[in-house]
Write a protein that holds these residues in place. Structure first.
Motif, short mmCIF file in Angstrom:
data_model
loop_
_atom_site.label_atom_id
_atom_site.label_comp_id
_atom_site.label_asym_id
_atom_site.label_seq_id
_atom_site.Cartn_x
_atom_site.Cartn_y
_atom_site.Cartn_z
N ARG A 1 0.83 -1.20 0.00
CA ARG A 1 0.00 0.00 0.00
C ARG A 1 0.87 1.26 0.00
O ARG A 1 0.55 2.25 -0.66
N SER A 2 1.96 1.20 0.73
CA SER A 2 2.86 2.35 0.78
C SER A 2 3.53 2.58 -0.57
O SER A 2 3.55 3.70 -1.10
N LEU A 3 4.06 1.51 -1.16
CA LEU A 3 4.76 1.62 -2.44
C LEU A 3 3.80 1.99 -3.58
O LEU A 3 4.21 2.61 -4.55
N LEU A 4 2.54 1.61 -3.42
CA LEU A 4 1.55 1.91 -4.44
C LEU A 4 1.46 3.41 -4.72
O LEU A 4 1.22 3.84 -5.85
N TYR A 5 1.66 4.21 -3.67
CA TYR A 5 1.54 5.65 -3.83
C TYR A 5 2.89 6.37 -3.85
O TYR A 5 2.94 7.58 -3.95
N LYS A 6 3.96 5.61 -3.78
CA LYS A 6 5.29 6.20 -3.92
C LYS A 6 5.81 6.06 -5.34
O LYS A 6 6.53 6.92 -5.84
N CYS A 7 5.46 4.95 -5.99
CA CYS A 7 5.91 4.71 -7.36
C CYS A 7 5.05 5.51 -8.35
O CYS A 7 3.88 5.78 -8.09
N THR B 1 5.82 3.20 -13.57
CA THR B 1 6.55 2.14 -12.87
C THR B 1 5.60 1.05 -12.40
O THR B 1 5.91 -0.15 -12.49
N LEU B 2 4.44 1.43 -11.90
CA LEU B 2 3.45 0.46 -11.44
C LEU B 2 2.98 -0.42 -12.59
O LEU B 2 2.85 -1.64 -12.44
#
Length: 252
Positions: free
Chosen positions: A198-204, A208-209
């Motif tokens: 969930r954290s990486l979902l909004y950092k990438c 990239t996703l």
């Protein structure tokens, strides 16, 4: 010896997004059935009550129960798996004995914030999906309600979830589900893995996703991944690291 779980005694667990679902509202007892399923998943991690028993509880027929289960599975809320005894002759799959079926949480029940544990307006919110809920999840619920108050008071403008990112997130779970179905198994992420995703979902970035999803899908289809969610996290971290390296070089 523990007594058999025969259904909820006090309250059914029915998340608002299920109780207000337009398709399910056309068949109201499917919502009650989902409540029975979630309540047992909360206790046992699997739902094994027979269709006949459910028909007695819901004052209906086993066929109606099966129709509602089909609807819930089509919506990705549950996964049904057969319980079988291996065939005596491996070359004759038809000789397998089917003892019954069990029901587990589907990807949409897992990934959506159905029980109110995701902090609205925060990137990388927390969703407890170690089962659907855990025996001590009320503690997490209390903590996150307090967090909601803090977040809402500290920000005058509520940030909404990004539909594109959420769609990619759900697609990642569907990729694992498709692989599980082909292998007749069930793979679920740990709570910590969910938090990190969930954290990486909004950092990438979205690019990239999308690239991560494409590579993850290819690797899963080639059956090259032993631990899907651990591998997915690695792909996301690598993608984010590449983005940051590029930004660093661009700024000199």
């Amino acid at each position: 010896m523990k007594s058999e779980f025969k259904g909820a005694r006090a309250f059914l667990m029915i998340p608002p997004s299920i109780s207000r679902d337009k398709d399910l509202l056309k068949k109201p007892k499917s919502i009650i059935l989902m409540g029975e399923i979630i309540s047992m998943l909360n206790v046992t991690g699997n739902f094994h009550m027979s269709n006949k028993t459910l028909a007695d509880i819901l004052d209906t027929t086993p066929k109606s129960v099966n129709d509602w289960l089909n609807l819930l599975e089509d919506k990705g809320l549950i996964i049904r798996e057969q319980i079988t005894i291996p065939a005596q002759n491996p070359k004759n799959e038809k000789s397998k004995r089917i003892l019954g079926r069990t029901i587990k949480a589907g990807p949409n029940l897992v990934t959506q914030s159905l029980l109110g544990w995701e902090r609205q307006g925060s990137r990388g919110g927390n969703v407890d999906v170690s089962r659907v809920v855990t025996p001590t999840s009320h503690k997490h619920n209390s903590i996150n309600r307090s967090s909601n108050i803090t977040v809402n008071n500290s920000s005058s403008a509520k940030k909404e979830e990004d539909p594109e990112r959420e769609k990619i997130y759900q697609d990642l779970f569907l990729i694992v589900r498709a692989s599980d179905k082909a292998k007749n198994q069930s793979t679920r992420p740990s709570l910590d893995e969910i938090k990190q995703m969930r954290s990486l979902l909004y950092k990438c970035s979205l690019s990239t996703l999308q690239a991560t999803k494409d590579k993850f899908k290819a690797q899963m289809e080639w059956d090259m991944v032993g631990k899907p969610f651990a591998y997915l996290l690695k792909l996301l971290r690598d993608g984010l690291s590449t983005e940051r390296d590029y930004e660093s070089e661009s700024w000199g």
